[in-house]
Design an enzyme around this catalytic site. Structure first.
Site, short mmCIF file in Angstrom:
data_model
loop_
_atom_site.label_atom_id
_atom_site.label_comp_id
_atom_site.label_asym_id
_atom_site.label_seq_id
_atom_site.Cartn_x
_atom_site.Cartn_y
_atom_site.Cartn_z
CE LYS A 107 -4.20 -2.00 1.85
NZ LYS A 107 -3.79 -3.40 2.09
C1 LIG Z 1 -4.54 -4.48 1.57
C2 LIG Z 1 -3.80 -5.77 1.48
C3 LIG Z 1 -4.21 -6.81 0.60
C4 LIG Z 1 -5.47 -6.72 -0.21
O1 LIG Z 1 -5.40 -5.79 -1.25
P1 LIG Z 1 -6.74 -5.29 -1.98
O2 LIG Z 1 -6.30 -4.26 -2.94
O3 LIG Z 1 -7.62 -4.73 -0.88
O4 LIG Z 1 -7.37 -6.47 -2.62
C5 LIG Z 1 -3.43 -7.94 0.51
N1 LIG Z 1 -2.32 -8.10 1.26
C6 LIG Z 1 -1.90 -7.14 2.13
C7 LIG Z 1 -0.69 -7.39 2.94
C8 LIG Z 1 -2.61 -5.94 2.26
O5 LIG Z 1 -2.19 -5.00 3.12
#
Ligand SMILES: *Cc1c(COP(=O)(O)O)cnc(C)c1O
Length: 434
Positions: A107
């Site tokens: 993210k």
């Molecule tokens: C947010 C997150 C996901 C999921 O991603 P999306 O875009 O919400 O599908 C998967 N793995 C980790 C470690 C995350 O922080």
């Protein structure tokens, strides 16, 4: 480039307005009015481009007139200042490691990009913008870090007391400066409820310019396309890869599919889910049935009604059969996830985090015997560093995870959290006295 609301009532807006608003007034998600077509020579010669050049090439059409080219290139250079290595786990299976950013989660890219766009859009305003976020762990750290020290922006993060891991809590609470972390005596749902009430509160809206930084914001969603370009850039085979994406709110995989629709070669996508199986069920039955969230060990994917899935459907004009040609989806249990972390560590000496393990498991299941065929194979996205989920990973591998150098400093810092009961009135009073 304009953006329309998927609820089709609100007017179309620019990238700037879509970023500032987050969600359309009719509560729909914003969607680009056209899908740009990639230049063929860009795709063929991708190995000769730098990560920053790829970033510019891909993002430019989406940003349009909202940000001048030189400013956009700067934003991308600042956003993409770490690596996205494609690591061989064993024959035919590669991990695209997305955890080399400052908070060790994928993210980081979206949060860093969005914060810098907002700061640019804020350049001539003398009023501060206040970003309010509720987090179950990973989002908060990435957003806090992405906005740290960004001019004109204050960030307030609400997180549930004792429900985030040690590393996650340190990432939220040790930054200071323009970041405030509030430890709520309650659950993630309580944090979300308080944030929602704040957005609807007249007094708070009079006093503050409030914005959210959640994953439906186009400025967080769209730059995630870049991972798929970086994967392809490092891919050594003629046949395009199958890509497995650990999915919760479906923002990341939707960005990947968007990149593919605009011309990036990908053989097939796999949405790897945990017990929250709305999408795997939908692809089987054609029936979209949101469910109550189930808590799992891959908790960043605990989503019972994935917000971004409407965007995936929009990419295929709601034609489920067209979608099924390019997307498969699996639901992986906690038991299978733990067994996968154990097996991959013992057999290949690679440490998965629980989210990556869900992606790996689904990829192996999909590839079947083809995994041994060296002309193809696939990639799973490793979305977080295992150190963020030490209990699960250490139990499954029977070893202690080494703390990466770049987060060691966290352990010498003081937590600066504000404790609060799960009451909106308490939160409002605190805000009004700021
Ligand atoms: C947010 C997150 C996901 C999921 O991603 P999306 O875009 O919400 O599908 C998967 N793995 C980790 C470690 C995350 O922080």
């Amino acid at each position: 480039m304009n953006y329309y609301s998927l609820n089709k009532i609100s007017p179309t807006v620019s990238f700037e307005e879509a970023t500032i608003k987050g969600q359309a007034p009719d509560k729909g998600l914003y969607f680009p009015s056209e899908i740009p077509k990639l230049n063929k020579s860009f795709v063929t010669n991708i190995k000769s481009y730098s990560k920053q050049q790829i970033g510019f090439e891909v993002m430019k059409p989406f940003v349009g007139e909202s940000i001048p080219g030189d400013v956009l290139q700067n934003i991308i250079n600042e956003t993409i200042n770490f690596d996205f290595p494609l690591v061989k786990v064993h024959e035919g299976v590669y991990a695209l490691e997305l955890f080399h950013g400052p908070t060790l989660a994928f993210k980081d890219v979206g949060a860093r990009f969005m914060s810098r766009c907002l700061s640019y859009f804020n350049r001539n305003k003398n009023k501060h913008t206040t970003v309010l976020v509720a987090t179950s762990g990973d989002t908060g750290g990435a957003v806090a870090n992405g906005f740290l020290g960004v001019d004109g922006i204050d960030v307030i993060i609400l997180y549930p007391s004792k429900k985030v891991s040690t590393v996650q809590e340190l990432q939220l609470t040790t930054l200071g400066k323009n970041i405030s972390a509030i430890e709520i005596n309650g659950s993630f749902d309580d944090c979300q409820r308080i944030v929602k009430e704040a957005f609807a509160d007249n007094d708070l809206n009079k006093r503050f310019t409030l914005t959210s930084a959640n994953s439906i914001n186009v400025a967080r969603w769209l730059p995630q396309q870049l991972y798929y370009f970086y994967a392809y850039q490092q891919w050594q085979y003629n046949e395009p890869p199958v890509i497995s994406v650990p999915s919760g709110n479906f923002g990341n995989i939707c960005a990947g599919i968007l990149a593919h629709v605009s011309g990036l070669p990908v053989k097939h996508f796999i949405a790897a889910c945990n017990a929250n199986d709305v999408v795997p069920q939908f692809l089987q039955s054609g029936n979209y049935q949101p469910k109550k969230t189930i808590a799992t060990i891959s908790n960043a994917m605990d989503v019972g009604n994935p917000s971004n899935f409407v965007r995936v459907l929009e990419l295929f004009d709601q034609q489920i059969n067209d979608l099924k040609n390019i997307l498969s989806s699996y639901s992986v249990s906690d038991a299978a996830t733990k067994a996968t972390v154990n097996e991959v560590f013992n057999q290949y000496n690679y440490t998965l985090d629980p989210h990556g393990a869900v992606g790996y498991y689904a990829l192996i299941d999909y590839l079947g015997d083809n995994v041994k065929n060296s002309s193809g194979g696939g990639i799973f996205l490793e979305t977080a560093h295992p150190v963020k989920f030490p209990e699960t990973v250490e139990a499954a591998t029977n070893t202690q995870i080494e703390i990466p150098e770049r987060i060691k400093h966290l352990f010498n810092q003081k937590k600066q959290g504000i404790q609060m009961n799960a009451l909106f009135d308490d939160f409002k009073e605190w805000m009004m006295n700021k």
